[in-house]
Design an enzyme around this catalytic site. Structure first.
Site, PDB file in Angstrom:
ATOM      1  N   GLU A  43      12.338  13.259  17.272  1.00 51.84           N
ATOM      2  CA  GLU A  43      12.383  14.346  16.289  1.00 51.84           C
ATOM      3  C   GLU A  43      13.525  14.073  15.305  1.00 51.84           C
ATOM      4  O   GLU A  43      14.537  14.759  15.251  1.00 51.84           O
ATOM      5  CB  GLU A  43      12.518  15.687  17.024  1.00 51.84           C
TER       6      GLU A  43
ATOM      7  N   HIS B 213      15.398  15.472  21.784  1.00 55.28           N
ATOM      8  CA  HIS B 213      14.146  14.714  21.732  1.00 55.28           C
ATOM      9  C   HIS B 213      14.288  13.690  20.608  1.00 55.28           C
ATOM     10  O   HIS B 213      14.264  14.043  19.427  1.00 55.28           O
ATOM     11  CB  HIS B 213      12.972  15.664  21.471  1.00 55.28           C
TER      12      HIS B 213
ATOM     13  N   GLU C 281      13.023  24.727  14.902  1.00 57.74           N
ATOM     14  CA  GLU C 281      11.946  23.725  14.874  1.00 57.74           C
ATOM     15  C   GLU C 281      11.511  23.470  13.441  1.00 57.74           C
ATOM     16  O   GLU C 281      11.238  24.398  12.688  1.00 57.74           O
ATOM     17  CB  GLU C 281      10.732  24.228  15.674  1.00 57.74           C
TER      18      GLU C 281
ATOM     19  N   HIS D 222      15.286  20.759  16.441  1.00 58.66           N
ATOM     20  CA  HIS D 222      14.114  20.028  16.931  1.00 58.66           C
ATOM     21  C   HIS D 222      13.054  19.855  15.846  1.00 58.66           C
ATOM     22  O   HIS D 222      13.152  20.433  14.774  1.00 58.66           O
ATOM     23  CB  HIS D 222      13.458  20.801  18.081  1.00 58.66           C
TER      24      HIS D 222
HETATM   25 ZN    ZN Z   1      11.997  18.973  20.588  1.00 59.14          ZN
END
Ligand code: ZN
Length: 384
Positions: free
Chosen positions: A173, A170, A339, A263
């Site tokens: 990010e 992504h 994350e 992420h």
């Molecule tokens: Zn992500």
């Protein structure tokens, strides 16, 4: 009097559309969609002519963002030199995101998070390749022809555990690539005992940027084809997700003993990991490796925690289109999505910068400790 305000975003990662910038205290903008996609959330633009003015910037379509919950208690970042990014007063009311800021200089940049440019990415690859324990490997191209570069880092030619780390599926990010930069700096530290020990027993395969097309376009979630790469792992295609195909092909050559997918999370104000619970082959060994990793990470970094995170069924019956679930199932290994927050670590907040490139880099460096614990564990050794 005509306004001196000028807003622009025609640069690497830039993304905004101006509705009206006549009055500094009533600037109205919209966040454009990701390329060929309905997702939107990433913004990055330059504002000129606002020095000394009380600038008020209204994001009129903020409620249509991919994660509106991401705006709650969120503070945007700003920078004069594009090196140091600080938080500016931001509120989310009635579906509109509003920044209030009195710039101290004529030119100021605002962004969703500190950007990590494509040029910086290329600089990082060149810097990494200058280390004797690192080689770069061209494993494929994106839809728009940008290189997918793999860094292989090791001190051993012999048998080694294969540690795969990928970031920025992504593209918005960006903290994920800051994390990788910090991890590599630590790994290249010739004096660091954990780094030396790991490089003697592991071969690291690092893809610092899985989605350079999306990054250049200023996308939050998708590549140039409008595809979310982290839903492509079960059936990647040459046309829509060549980035995933390239990595899977190389993984098939090397094997995978540990996988980390880095992420950023829009809503949760903590650092956490999400594992493979629920994938068909999840067993006691995989569960034990997950808890060793989490315990060791908690012990070494107050920026990591395990109380908050995704619910185990967040991705349905362990949706194998997600990288971590697919790798965990395919290689029956420790596979984790890591994350970091866009906002801040609420357990150790920093009002000035929030979660930041510097803090992401330190977390990236510190992840070597839990990896070292994993390598020493009986669950890992039992595999030999
Ligand atoms: Zn992500």
């Amino acid at each position: 009097m005509t306004s001196r305000i000028k807003i622009s975003s025609e640069f690497d990662g830039g993304n905004i559309s101006v509705i009206d910038a006549t009055e500094p205290d009533n600037i109205r903008v919209k966040i454009p969609n990701d390329t060929n996609s309905k997702f939107l959330q990433w913004f990055y633009f330059r504002l000129q002519g606002g020095m000394g003015e009380q600038c008020v910037i209204h994001f009129e379509n903020a409620s249509q963002a991919a994660y509106p919950a991401g705006w709650v208690d969120y503070q945007a970042v700003a920078s004069y030199d594009r090196e140091y990014w600080f938080r500016v007063p931001t509120e989310y009311n009635d579906g509109k995101l509003v920044i209030h800021h009195q710039p101290e200089q004529d030119s100021v940049y605002y962004a969703y998070f500190a950007p990590y440019s494509y040029e910086r990415h290329l600089d990082m690859l060149a810097w990494a390749a200058s280390h004797e324990d690192c080689i770069t490997d061209h494993i494929g191209e994106t839809a728009e022809g940008r290189d997918i570069t793999l860094l292989e880092v090791s001190k051993t030619q012999g048998l080694a555990k294969n540690v795969w780390i990928i970031a920025r599926q992504h593209p918005g990010e960006t903290m994920a690539e800051w994390f990788v930069e910090g991890l590599l700096e630590r790994l290249f530290d010739e004096s660091h005992p954990i780094a030396r020990s790991l490089l003697n027993q592991c071969r690291f395969y690092v893809v610092p940027n899985m989605n350079p097309d999306g990054g250049v376009h200023g996308n939050l979630r998708v590549n140039a084809k409008g595809v979310n790469l982290n839903r492509e792992w079960k059936n990647p295609s040459k046309e829509f997700s060549p980035e995933v195909l390239a990595v899977q092909k190389k993984m098939a050559e090397t094997g995978v003993d540990v996988f980390l997918d880095i992420h950023g999370d829009e809503a949760l104000a903590v650092n956490f990991v999400d594992g493979c619970q629920g994938v068909p082959s999840f067993d006691e060994r995989m569960a034990s490796l997950e808890s060793i990793f989490k315990d060791a990470f908690c012990a070494v970094s107050p920026d990591f925690q395990t109380e908050m995170g995704y619910t185990p069924d967040q991705f349905g019956e362990a949706n194998l289109t997600v990288a971590t679930k697919w790798v965990g199932e395919t290689y029956r290994c420790l596979a984790l999505t890591l994350e970091m927050p866009f906002k801040d670590n609420q357990n150790l907040p920093d009002e000035i910068v929030g979660w930041s490139p510097e803090r992401a880099k330190i977390l990236g460096a510190d992840v070597l400790y839990p990896l070292h614990q994993i390598m020493a564990s009986t669950a890992m050794k039992a595999e030999d």
